[in-house]
Design an enzyme around this catalytic site. Structure first.
Site, PDB file in Angstrom:
ATOM      1  N   GLU A 131       0.820  -1.221   0.000  1.00  7.13           N
ATOM      2  CA  GLU A 131       0.000   0.000   0.000  1.00  7.13           C
ATOM      3  C   GLU A 131       0.850   1.267   0.000  1.00  7.13           C
ATOM      4  O   GLU A 131       0.530   2.252  -0.680  1.00  7.13           O
ATOM      5  CB  GLU A 131      -0.920  -0.008   1.237  1.00  7.13           C
ATOM      6  CG  GLU A 131      -1.858   1.166   1.323  1.00  7.13           C
ATOM      7  CD  GLU A 131      -2.866   1.225   0.170  1.00  7.13           C
ATOM      8  OE1 GLU A 131      -3.752   0.389   0.134  1.00  7.13           O
ATOM      9  OE2 GLU A 131      -2.726   2.125  -0.694  1.00  7.13           O
ATOM     10  N   LYS A 207       4.761   4.394  -9.962  1.00  7.90           N
ATOM     11  CA  LYS A 207       3.515   4.339  -9.195  1.00  7.90           C
ATOM     12  C   LYS A 207       2.332   4.109 -10.131  1.00  7.90           C
ATOM     13  O   LYS A 207       1.412   3.341  -9.837  1.00  7.90           O
ATOM     14  CB  LYS A 207       3.342   5.634  -8.400  1.00  7.90           C
ATOM     15  CG  LYS A 207       4.403   5.805  -7.303  1.00  7.90           C
ATOM     16  CD  LYS A 207       4.412   7.219  -6.756  1.00  7.90           C
ATOM     17  CE  LYS A 207       5.451   7.410  -5.659  1.00  7.90           C
ATOM     18  NZ  LYS A 207       5.664   8.820  -5.319  1.00  7.90           N
ATOM     19  N   GLY A 304       6.850  11.206   3.006  1.00  5.82           N
ATOM     20  CA  GLY A 304       7.210  11.513   4.398  1.00  5.82           C
ATOM     21  C   GLY A 304       7.078  10.289   5.289  1.00  5.82           C
ATOM     22  O   GLY A 304       6.321   9.350   4.995  1.00  5.82           O
TER      23      GLY A 304
HETATM   24  N1  HSE Z   1      10.027  11.443  -3.910  1.00  3.86           N
HETATM   25  C1  HSE Z   1       8.701  10.966  -3.744  1.00  3.86           C
HETATM   26  C2  HSE Z   1       7.748  12.148  -3.925  1.00  3.86           C
HETATM   27  C3  HSE Z   1       8.531  10.352  -2.368  1.00  3.86           C
HETATM   28  O1  HSE Z   1       8.208  13.295  -4.041  1.00  3.86           O
HETATM   29  O2  HSE Z   1       6.546  11.937  -4.014  1.00  3.86           O
HETATM   30  C4  HSE Z   1       7.328   9.445  -2.228  1.00  3.86           C
HETATM   31  O3  HSE Z   1       7.341   8.369  -3.107  1.00  3.86           O
END
Ligand code: HSE
Length: 441
Positions: A131, A207, A304
């Site tokens: 997740e 993603k 984060g």
């Molecule tokens: N570097 C990624 C961002 C961190 O800025 O969304 C989370 O995957």
């Protein structure tokens, strides 16, 4: 009384440490919700000596990730080291071969090896939950895989990279340069170790590939995603977008079309009134268009330690309560192979910014070339150069190019490229045209 779930955590960086703290803080709640306790029994990290402010009394230290994954006290192996390959991969494989459950926040690894790992989980009766790999605390994996398992999904799109959204927001709102905003995103810890991964769109592509698999039953394939980053976006584009009723966002879009599943990551103009346009700063958002229901938009912190830990612990809780689902919502043998959709065939509206020679007939030439490709113009604006530029001593002459901004109705990308090549041959513009796709809600 069921014994507590033994959790082994590999990686005690920002996320790993946040997970240890959250499990400790939520002990009672987790036991109530899962019907059994959840206990961190073993950990491993590159440095044992580093000060982390964690209470690890009674927790054993494994020599390495592989030893942790095969530790008989570990029922659930939690991989928070990152990296698409070793040492995370072998450790996860070992845990799955032993029939254990694995929880990971590692989007790069899931994008690259997710299908094979899901196969291992199926074969050995284990599980792999991820997740936190997409949108951190936003429960979008579960929403697509479980919450919408009775719905045919047409499109899933969103802001999947906090760093890019942070940069675009500050450029738009404060008129800052790209470089300044990137420096701040790095200072605040949003960006990846190599920030080109964020700004060139690869983080979003990983993603998106995961979301597309869950939405459309395809094998996760990062190579099937068309990728363009945000480094070509100028403050001028952001200002023009604002005046035309749009905002620029780096979107990941996966959509079912008559020609197959299109997966693309690129700067996108979205109507200022859309839900996705309201999402500012490091926040992520995903909109899902399902058949027969209005769109669903999930918004929340996409990066984060605390946000990522929230999703990791929820995945661990699923293991503790014995909730087992197929990692991609279908058996691996049912996942279809997907290929990269040629962007030349993409259809939609376009924002085009040209630096045109300020001469009679230029606008007519541009309009003619677009008309030849049957491109219909929704609006056309010719702007005089910034007063600031003139004030800075840039004398305006007849040959100073002026920005011409066009918004087209839906057309094919191929037609746009053909028209712009013709305009370039006509020598009525200078430099490269800026083209930004428009996504309607
Ligand atoms: N570097 C990624 C961002 C961190 O800025 O969304 C989370 O995957």
């Amino acid at each position: 009384m069921v014994a507590p779930l033994g959790v082994g955590i590999a990686g005690l960086g920002t996320v790993g440490s946040a997970v240890v703290r959250l499990i400790e803080a939520q002990q009672r709640t987790l036991a109530e919700r899962c019907g059994r306790g959840v206990r961190v029994v073993a950990v491993t990290a590159r440095s044992r000596a580093r000060k982390r402010g964690l209470d690890l009394r009674g927790v054993s230290w494994a020599r390495n990730p592989l030893a942790l994954a095969t530790d008989p006290n570990v029922d659930c192996f939690v991989e928070l080291m990152g990296g698409a390959d070793e040492p995370a991969l072998s450790a996860i494989e070992a845990a799955l071969r032993a029939g254990k459950a694995v929880v990971t926040a590692n989007k790069a690894l899931i994008a690259k090896h997710g299908v094979r790992l899901a196969e291992l989980a199926e074969a050995h009766g284990g599980a792999i939950n991820f997740e936190a790999a997409v949108g951190a605390a936003i429960p979008v994996v579960k929403t697509l895989r479980e919450g919408l398992s009775g719905t045919t999904i047409q499109r899933v799109y969103g802001i999947l990279n906090g760093t890019c959204n942070y940069i675009l927001t500050r450029m738009e709102q404060e008129g800052l340069s790209f470089a300044e905003c990137l420096k701040d995103a790095q200072r605040l810890g949003y960006a990846e170790a190599d920030p080109s991964f964020d700004i060139d769109g690869h983080d979003t592509a990983q993603k998106l590939a995961i979301l597309a698999s869950l939405a459309f039953g395809t094998k996760v394939a990062q190579r099937a995603v068309y990728v363009e980053g945000i480094s070509s976006i100028s403050p001028q584009d952001l200002r023009a977008a604002e005046q035309l009723g749009y905002r620029v966002k780096l979107l990941g879009v996966a959509v079912r079309t008559a020609k197959g599943i299109e997966q693309r990551v690129h700067p996108t103009m979205v109507p200022k009134t859309s839900s996705i346009a309201q999402v500012m700063g490091v926040t992520n958002a995903v909109t899902i268009d399902g058949e027969g229901i209005p769109p669903i938009t999930l918004v929340g912190p996409g990066a984060g330690g605390a946000a990522t830990a929230s999703a990791v612990v929820a995945d661990i809780a699923d293991v503790a309560r014995g909730a087992r689902v197929l990692p991609f919502g279908r058996p691996v043998r049912r996942l279809r192979t997907t290929t990269k959709a040629p962007m030349e065939r993409h259809e939609g509206g376009y924002y085009i910014r040209l630096m045109a020679r300020d001469l009679p007939g230029t606008a007519a030439t541009i309009a003619t070339r677009l008309a030849e490709q049957k491109i219909s113009i929704e609006s056309i604006v010719q702007r005089h150069p910034d007063a600031a530029a003139v004030g800075n001593g840039v004398a305006r002459t007849k040959s100073t190019p002026v920005p011409v901004i066009l918004i087209t109705y839906a057309t094919s990308e191929d037609a746009v490229h053909r028209a712009l090549r013709a305009v370039q041959r006509d020598k009525v513009i200078t430099g490269r045209p800026q083209v930004i796709r428009i996504e309607k809600n």
